[in-house]
Design a protein around this motif. Sequence first.
Motif, PDB file in Angstrom:
ATOM      1  N   GLY A  47     -21.828 -37.990 -48.029  1.00 40.21           N
ATOM      2  CA  GLY A  47     -20.643 -37.772 -47.213  1.00 40.21           C
ATOM      3  C   GLY A  47     -19.503 -38.705 -47.558  1.00 40.21           C
ATOM      4  N   SER A  48     -19.796 -39.743 -48.330  1.00 41.17           N
ATOM      5  CA  SER A  48     -18.757 -40.709 -48.691  1.00 41.17           C
ATOM      6  C   SER A  48     -17.790 -40.113 -49.704  1.00 41.17           C
ATOM      7  CB  SER A  48     -19.387 -41.972 -49.276  1.00 41.17           C
ATOM      8  OG  SER A  48     -18.385 -42.856 -49.744  1.00 41.17           O
ATOM      9  N   ILE A  49     -16.570 -40.634 -49.710  1.00 41.91           N
ATOM     10  CA  ILE A  49     -15.661 -40.317 -50.800  1.00 41.91           C
ATOM     11  C   ILE A  49     -16.192 -40.972 -52.075  1.00 41.91           C
ATOM     12  CG2 ILE A  49     -13.632 -39.957 -49.345  1.00 41.91           C
ATOM     13  CD1 ILE A  49     -12.756 -42.810 -50.007  1.00 41.91           C
ATOM     14  N   PRO A  50     -15.717 -40.572 -53.270  1.00 43.57           N
ATOM     15  CA  PRO A  50     -16.306 -41.023 -54.531  1.00 43.57           C
ATOM     16  C   PRO A  50     -16.425 -42.527 -54.713  1.00 43.57           C
ATOM     17  CG  PRO A  50     -14.919 -39.135 -54.950  1.00 43.57           C
ATOM     18  CD  PRO A  50     -14.736 -39.476 -53.494  1.00 43.57           C
ATOM     19  N   CYS A  51     -15.533 -43.302 -54.119  1.00 44.34           N
ATOM     20  CA  CYS A  51     -15.609 -44.750 -54.317  1.00 44.34           C
ATOM     21  C   CYS A  51     -16.928 -45.317 -53.808  1.00 44.34           C
ATOM     22  CB  CYS A  51     -14.435 -45.456 -53.647  1.00 44.34           C
ATOM     23  SG  CYS A  51     -14.485 -45.440 -51.839  1.00 44.34           S
ATOM     24  N   LYS A  98     -25.218 -29.956 -55.240  1.00 46.68           N
ATOM     25  CA  LYS A  98     -25.414 -30.735 -54.033  1.00 46.68           C
ATOM     26  C   LYS A  98     -24.783 -32.123 -54.199  1.00 46.68           C
ATOM     27  CE  LYS A  98     -27.744 -27.408 -52.172  1.00 46.68           C
ATOM     28  NZ  LYS A  98     -29.128 -27.540 -51.721  1.00 46.68           N
ATOM     29  N   GLU A  99     -24.429 -32.726 -53.075  1.00 51.07           N
ATOM     30  CA  GLU A  99     -23.746 -34.026 -53.106  1.00 51.07           C
ATOM     31  C   GLU A  99     -24.543 -35.071 -53.879  1.00 51.07           C
ATOM     32  OE1 GLU A  99     -21.720 -33.508 -48.656  1.00 51.07           O
ATOM     33  OE2 GLU A  99     -23.516 -34.735 -48.942  1.00 51.07           O
ATOM     34  N   ALA A 100     -25.832 -35.162 -53.603  1.00 52.43           N
ATOM     35  CA  ALA A 100     -26.656 -36.190 -54.243  1.00 52.43           C
ATOM     36  C   ALA A 100     -26.700 -36.008 -55.753  1.00 52.43           C
ATOM     37  CB  ALA A 100     -28.065 -36.178 -53.656  1.00 52.43           C
ATOM     38  N   ASP A 101     -26.726 -34.767 -56.224  1.00 52.08           N
ATOM     39  CA  ASP A 101     -26.772 -34.508 -57.658  1.00 52.08           C
ATOM     40  C   ASP A 101     -25.445 -34.872 -58.328  1.00 52.08           C
ATOM     41  OD1 ASP A 101     -29.462 -33.477 -57.898  1.00 52.08           O
ATOM     42  OD2 ASP A 101     -28.750 -31.715 -56.819  1.00 52.08           O
ATOM     43  N   ILE A 102     -24.348 -34.642 -57.630  1.00 47.00           N
ATOM     44  CA  ILE A 102     -23.038 -35.028 -58.169  1.00 47.00           C
ATOM     45  C   ILE A 102     -22.971 -36.537 -58.327  1.00 47.00           C
ATOM     46  CG2 ILE A 102     -20.566 -35.100 -57.691  1.00 47.00           C
ATOM     47  CD1 ILE A 102     -20.900 -32.397 -56.248  1.00 47.00           C
ATOM     48  N   TYR A 103     -23.373 -37.259 -57.282  1.00 50.43           N
ATOM     49  CA  TYR A 103     -23.363 -38.723 -57.368  1.00 50.43           C
ATOM     50  C   TYR A 103     -24.323 -39.220 -58.439  1.00 50.43           C
ATOM     51  CZ  TYR A 103     -20.318 -40.184 -53.563  1.00 50.43           C
ATOM     52  OH  TYR A 103     -19.230 -40.447 -52.793  1.00 50.43           O
ATOM     53  N   ALA A 104     -25.485 -38.600 -58.558  1.00 52.04           N
ATOM     54  CA  ALA A 104     -26.458 -39.037 -59.563  1.00 52.04           C
ATOM     55  C   ALA A 104     -25.885 -38.897 -60.969  1.00 52.04           C
ATOM     56  CB  ALA A 104     -27.747 -38.233 -59.419  1.00 52.04           C
ATOM     57  N   GLU A 105     -25.203 -37.775 -61.225  1.00 55.18           N
ATOM     58  CA  GLU A 105     -24.590 -37.589 -62.544  1.00 55.18           C
ATOM     59  C   GLU A 105     -23.512 -38.629 -62.787  1.00 55.18           C
ATOM     60  OE1 GLU A 105     -22.149 -34.292 -65.226  1.00 55.18           O
ATOM     61  OE2 GLU A 105     -23.255 -33.641 -63.440  1.00 55.18           O
ATOM     62  N   ILE A 118     -33.949 -38.724 -54.991  1.00 58.55           N
ATOM     63  CA  ILE A 118     -32.780 -37.962 -54.559  1.00 58.55           C
ATOM     64  C   ILE A 118     -33.199 -37.048 -53.413  1.00 58.55           C
ATOM     65  CG2 ILE A 118     -31.195 -36.100 -55.190  1.00 58.55           C
ATOM     66  CD1 ILE A 118     -30.995 -37.303 -57.951  1.00 58.55           C
ATOM     67  N   GLU A 119     -32.395 -37.057 -52.351  1.00 61.13           N
ATOM     68  CA  GLU A 119     -32.601 -36.148 -51.214  1.00 61.13           C
ATOM     69  C   GLU A 119     -31.442 -35.175 -51.225  1.00 61.13           C
ATOM     70  OE1 GLU A 119     -32.059 -33.993 -48.153  1.00 61.13           O
ATOM     71  OE2 GLU A 119     -30.702 -35.710 -48.023  1.00 61.13           O
ATOM     72  N   ARG A 120     -31.728 -33.885 -51.441  1.00 59.38           N
ATOM     73  CA  ARG A 120     -30.658 -32.907 -51.633  1.00 59.38           C
ATOM     74  C   ARG A 120     -30.721 -31.730 -50.658  1.00 59.38           C
ATOM     75  NH1 ARG A 120     -33.813 -32.639 -56.325  1.00 59.38           N
ATOM     76  NH2 ARG A 120     -32.193 -33.638 -57.592  1.00 59.38           N
ATOM     77  N   ASP A 121     -31.506 -31.855 -49.591  1.00 57.53           N
ATOM     78  CA  ASP A 121     -31.677 -30.725 -48.674  1.00 57.53           C
ATOM     79  C   ASP A 121     -30.911 -30.887 -47.361  1.00 57.53           C
ATOM     80  OD1 ASP A 121     -33.421 -29.370 -50.408  1.00 57.53           O
ATOM     81  OD2 ASP A 121     -35.108 -30.584 -49.717  1.00 57.53           O
TER      82      ASP A 121
END
Length: 265
Positions: A47-51, A98-105, A118-121
């Motif tokens: 839920g956080s912004i990219p920073c 999913k958000e978690a996958d975007i951050y992981a990449e 990673i929790e993506r559900d």
Amino acid sequence: MELEKIAQNLNILAGFCGRRDVEKLTPDSLYEKYGIWRADCMILFGGSIPCGGDVAAQAYQDDLAEYFIISGGEGHTTEGLRKKFHCAFWDMEVAGKKEADIYAEYLYRQYGIVPDWIERDSTNCGNNVTNTLGILRQHQVFPRTILLVQDASMQNRMDAGFRKYLGDCVQIINFASYRVQVEVRDGVLAFSPNDVWGMWSMEEYIALLMGEIPRLLDDENGYGPNGKDFIAHVEIPNQVLRAFEELKTEYAHLIRPAQEQYASR
């Protein structure tokens, strides 16, 4: 309402919602306050912004946690996150991710960091809590200290969500992913500093803050034990309640209702 008063009230809400339990996220700060050099587990929320990714990366590089989890599926902030990362990295495929996958990449690209899990559900803050705790239990990890990195608008509620399930058995350490002040500049509301990567628009930010106070309330309509029972009790100072009521005269239309498609099942 005068813009200066609006800015003042928004900063009151932000100071309450954007909880940071240590001034700086360093080993020395953790030791000074909690007597530890590192937390057992750090969780970055989608839920956080990219920073927020950079905050978590710095903590990871400083060895501030034994385990690192990214938690985030798809919710009301996901499409905004996808757009912000795609604008920054034109070759990053974000559609449907999913958000978690975007951050992981992002963390792997920029820092070579790979989370433990990673929790993506999850589709909301409540899912973030229960699903992440489920992953820890699945791997037989029972932390005594958990470091939470969430968007500043939702940090206090995330803390209350974990306290509902963990009570006083686990030390929660909050570190909101950014801090900004709203000020009046050239006759309009503006952020200071104005270079926070991926920062919400002013309207988005106001809507997020205005949506938090009704959720944090412990009454029949709130998320506390006397209402929907999604979170532990949160004590809201009178100053925060007054600021919210004053802002409602200008921004009641921005108070975000719960969205059925992201409700827990």
